[in-house]
Design a protein around this motif. Structure first.
Motif, PDB file in Angstrom:
ATOM      1  N   VAL A 161     -30.735 -10.889 -31.256  1.00  0.00           N
ATOM      2  CA  VAL A 161     -31.604  -9.814 -30.774  1.00  0.00           C
ATOM      3  C   VAL A 161     -33.043 -10.262 -30.948  1.00  0.00           C
ATOM      4  O   VAL A 161     -33.435 -10.736 -32.021  1.00  0.00           O
ATOM      5  CB  VAL A 161     -31.366  -8.507 -31.556  1.00  0.00           C
ATOM      6  CG1 VAL A 161     -32.365  -7.436 -31.119  1.00  0.00           C
ATOM      7  CG2 VAL A 161     -29.943  -8.017 -31.355  1.00  0.00           C
ATOM      8  N   GLN A 163     -37.066  -9.158 -30.769  1.00  0.00           N
ATOM      9  CA  GLN A 163     -38.041  -8.089 -30.746  1.00  0.00           C
ATOM     10  C   GLN A 163     -39.435  -8.687 -30.894  1.00  0.00           C
ATOM     11  O   GLN A 163     -39.589  -9.847 -31.296  1.00  0.00           O
ATOM     12  CB  GLN A 163     -37.768  -7.087 -31.875  1.00  0.00           C
ATOM     13  CG  GLN A 163     -36.420  -6.397 -31.789  1.00  0.00           C
ATOM     14  CD  GLN A 163     -36.261  -5.511 -30.573  1.00  0.00           C
ATOM     15  OE1 GLN A 163     -37.256  -5.029 -30.010  1.00  0.00           O
ATOM     16  NE2 GLN A 163     -35.027  -5.275 -30.156  1.00  0.00           N
ATOM     17  N   GLN A 188     -34.482  -5.454 -25.464  1.00  0.00           N
ATOM     18  CA  GLN A 188     -35.018  -6.615 -26.166  1.00  0.00           C
ATOM     19  C   GLN A 188     -36.351  -7.023 -25.536  1.00  0.00           C
ATOM     20  O   GLN A 188     -36.627  -6.727 -24.373  1.00  0.00           O
ATOM     21  CB  GLN A 188     -34.035  -7.791 -26.123  1.00  0.00           C
ATOM     22  CG  GLN A 188     -32.709  -7.501 -26.811  1.00  0.00           C
ATOM     23  CD  GLN A 188     -31.986  -8.755 -27.241  1.00  0.00           C
ATOM     24  OE1 GLN A 188     -32.589  -9.717 -27.692  1.00  0.00           O
ATOM     25  NE2 GLN A 188     -30.667  -8.733 -27.112  1.00  0.00           N
TER      26      GLN A 188
END
Length: 389
Positions: A161, A163, A188
Motif C-alpha cells: 500500500v 500513501q 492509494q
C-alpha cells in the motif's frame, strides 16, 4: 584502533567526491546541458556509513551495512548550498533519506554526518522514498514522500500500500512528521507534490490516484486537489490536469516530478511519463505548464519527451528509466536533478529563458501519425524555403 585501510580508502573517497564535473560536449539539443559524470553514486556514501572502521571488530575491513544505490532526490537551495534529500537504498532493499550538499550544484556533493531520522509515527510503514521538497509561502519546507506498507489484506508478499507521507522542517535537520495525506476517492497515492503557494487560501497538491500499488487502474493521470489544513491534510476532490493518453509517453502512467517552477509565463512542471515496452516499463521526463492564476489549468503541452536515459544511464537496477523529483532555480539558471535506472543521480542545466521557450514554442502532440508527419513536413518546408530550395 582505526583500521589502516580506512585511511587509504578515505583518500580514494575524497578524491572521488571532489572530482570536477564538466558539460558533456557530445550531447546537444539546444534545450539543456548534460554532464559527463553522475553527481552521486553508491560510492558517494561516507565510509563511516558502510564500514566498522575499528580493526578489533572488523579485522578484514568488510562492509557491514552496504549501499546499493542513490536516486530520486528532492532539491532545494538553502543557506548558500544546493541541497538534495536523496533516496539511499541499502543492500537490505530498505530506503532512507540523506542530505547531500554542494556549493555549485553540479559536483562536490557531500553528505551530512548522519542520514535523516524521520519521526517513527507509522508502525505499519516498511519503506520510505522519493521525497519532493517545497519551500512554501507559509515559511515551512515541506517534504512529501511515498510511505509504503504491507497490504495485510492480501497474502501475496509483494502486495503493498502506498500513501503520501508529509514532513516539514526549517533546516533539513529537524523534521516534524504530519499525518499522511488522505484522498477521499483514491485508495492509494504516489508521486505527490505540494504546490509552493496557497491557491484560494488553501494548500494545493499534485497527486497520482492509484487503485493499487503498481497499476493506476482508474487513475487518469496527474491530479490536483486542495486542502484547508496541512496538519490534517484531506483532499475531497481530485481534478486530472495531465492525462494519460493512448500511444504516448504517458500511456501506462504518469506522475508529478519536481516542484513546479514559477516563471513569468506560468508554472512549468517537469514530470515523468511511463509506457510499456517488450523490455518492461520505460520512464521518461516530459514538460507542461499551468496558469499562474489557476495552477490546475494546463496552458502549454510541448510534444514528446524532454529527457530520456542515454548511454550508461540506460543500465542499472531498473534499466531504461529516468526519474526526477527535484529541481532548483538560481539566478535564472535551472538545475534539474534526475536519477537513471534507479541507480545513480545526475544533473542537467538550462536557463529560465530556454525552458520557457521550449515549453511554449514547441508544438503540441497531434496524437495521430498522419497529423504528426504533416506537422514535421511543415517544419521541413519552412527550413527548405529558408535554404532557397
Amino acid at each position: 584502533m582505526i583500521h589502516e585501510l580506512y585511511t587509504r580508502k578515505l583518500k580514494e573517497y575524497n578524491k572521488f567526491i571532489s572530482r570536477k564535473n564538466k558539460i558533456d560536449k557530445s550531447f546537444y539539443n539546444g534545450i539543456y546541458d548534460r554532464y559527463v559524470n553522475p553527481i552521486l553514486t553508491r560510492d558517494s556514501i561516507p565510509l563511516t556509513w558502510k564500514y566498522d572502521i575499528c580493526k578489533e571488530t572488523n579485522p578484514f575491513f568488510m562492509e557491514r551495512l552496504g549501499i546499493n544505490a542513490i536516486m530520486n532526490s528532492g532539491a532545494i537551495y538553502l543557506n548558500g548550498k544546493f541541497c538534495l534529500v536523496c533516496r539511499v537504498e541499502g543492500n537490505d532493499r530498505k530506503s532512507f533519506f540523506a542530505v547531500a550538499e554542494s556549493p555549485n550544484g553540479i559536483d562536490n556533493f557531500r553528505f551530512r554526518d548522519y542520514p535523516v531520522l524521520l519521526p517513527d509515527t507509522c508502525a505499519e510503514e516498511t519503506n520510505v522514498y522519493d521525497m519532493r521538497l517545497t519551500q512554501h509561502e507559509d515559511g515551512w519546507i515541506y517534504g512529501v514522500f511515498c510511505s509504503e506498507s504491507k497490504d495485510t489484506k492480501n497474502p501475496d508478499l509483494s502486495a503493498a500500500v502506498a500513501q503520501a507521507g508529509i514532513v516539514r522542517t526549517k533546516d533539513l535537520e529537524t523534521w516534524e512528521r504530519l499525518p499522511n495525506l488522505v484522498t477521499k476517492k483514491s485508495p492509494q497515492q504516489r508521486n505527490v507534490c505540494l504546490h509552493p503557494e496557497f491557491v484560494n487560501g488553501q494548500y494545493a497538491f499534485y497527486t497520482r490516484p492509484m487503485d493499487d500499488f503498481i497499476n493506476t487502474g482508474s487513475g487518469g493521470g496527474i491530479g490536483f486537489g486542495l486542502c484547508k489544513d496541512i496538519t490534517h491534510a484531506v483532499i475531497q476532490e481530485e481534478k486530472i490536469i495531465s492525462k494519460r493518453v493512448y500511444h504516448t509517453i504517458t500511456e501506462a502512467k504518469n506522475g508529478a516530478g519536481a516542484t513546479p517552477i514559477k516563471t513569468p509565463r506560468g508554472w512549468i512542471h517537469i514530470s515523468h511519463g511511463v509506457r510499456n515496452t517488450a523490455d518492461g516499463l520505460r520512464y521518461v521526463l516530459y514538460v507542461y505548464a499551468t496558469s499562474l492564476e489557476d495552477p490546475s489549468k494546463v496552458i502549454a503541452e510541448p510534444s514528446g519527451v524532454f529527457l530520456v536515459p542515454l548511454g550508461k544511464e540506460r543500465t542499472g537496477d531498473v534499466s531504461n528509466v529516468v526519474f526526477t523529483n527535484g529541481a532548483i532555480e538560481k539566478d535564472g539558471k535551472i538545475y534539474i536533478y534526475y536519477a537513471s535506472s534507479d541507480t545513480r543521480m545526475h544533473v542537467a542545466t538550462t536557463t529560465m529563458e530556454k525552458l520557457i521557450d521550449y515549453t511554449f514554442n514547441t508544438p503540441s502532440d497531434p496524437h495521430r501519425s498522419p497529423d504528426c508527419v504533416k506537422q514535421r513536413c511543415e517544419l521541413i518546408k519552412k527550413n527548405l524555403e529558408l535554404l532557397g530550395k
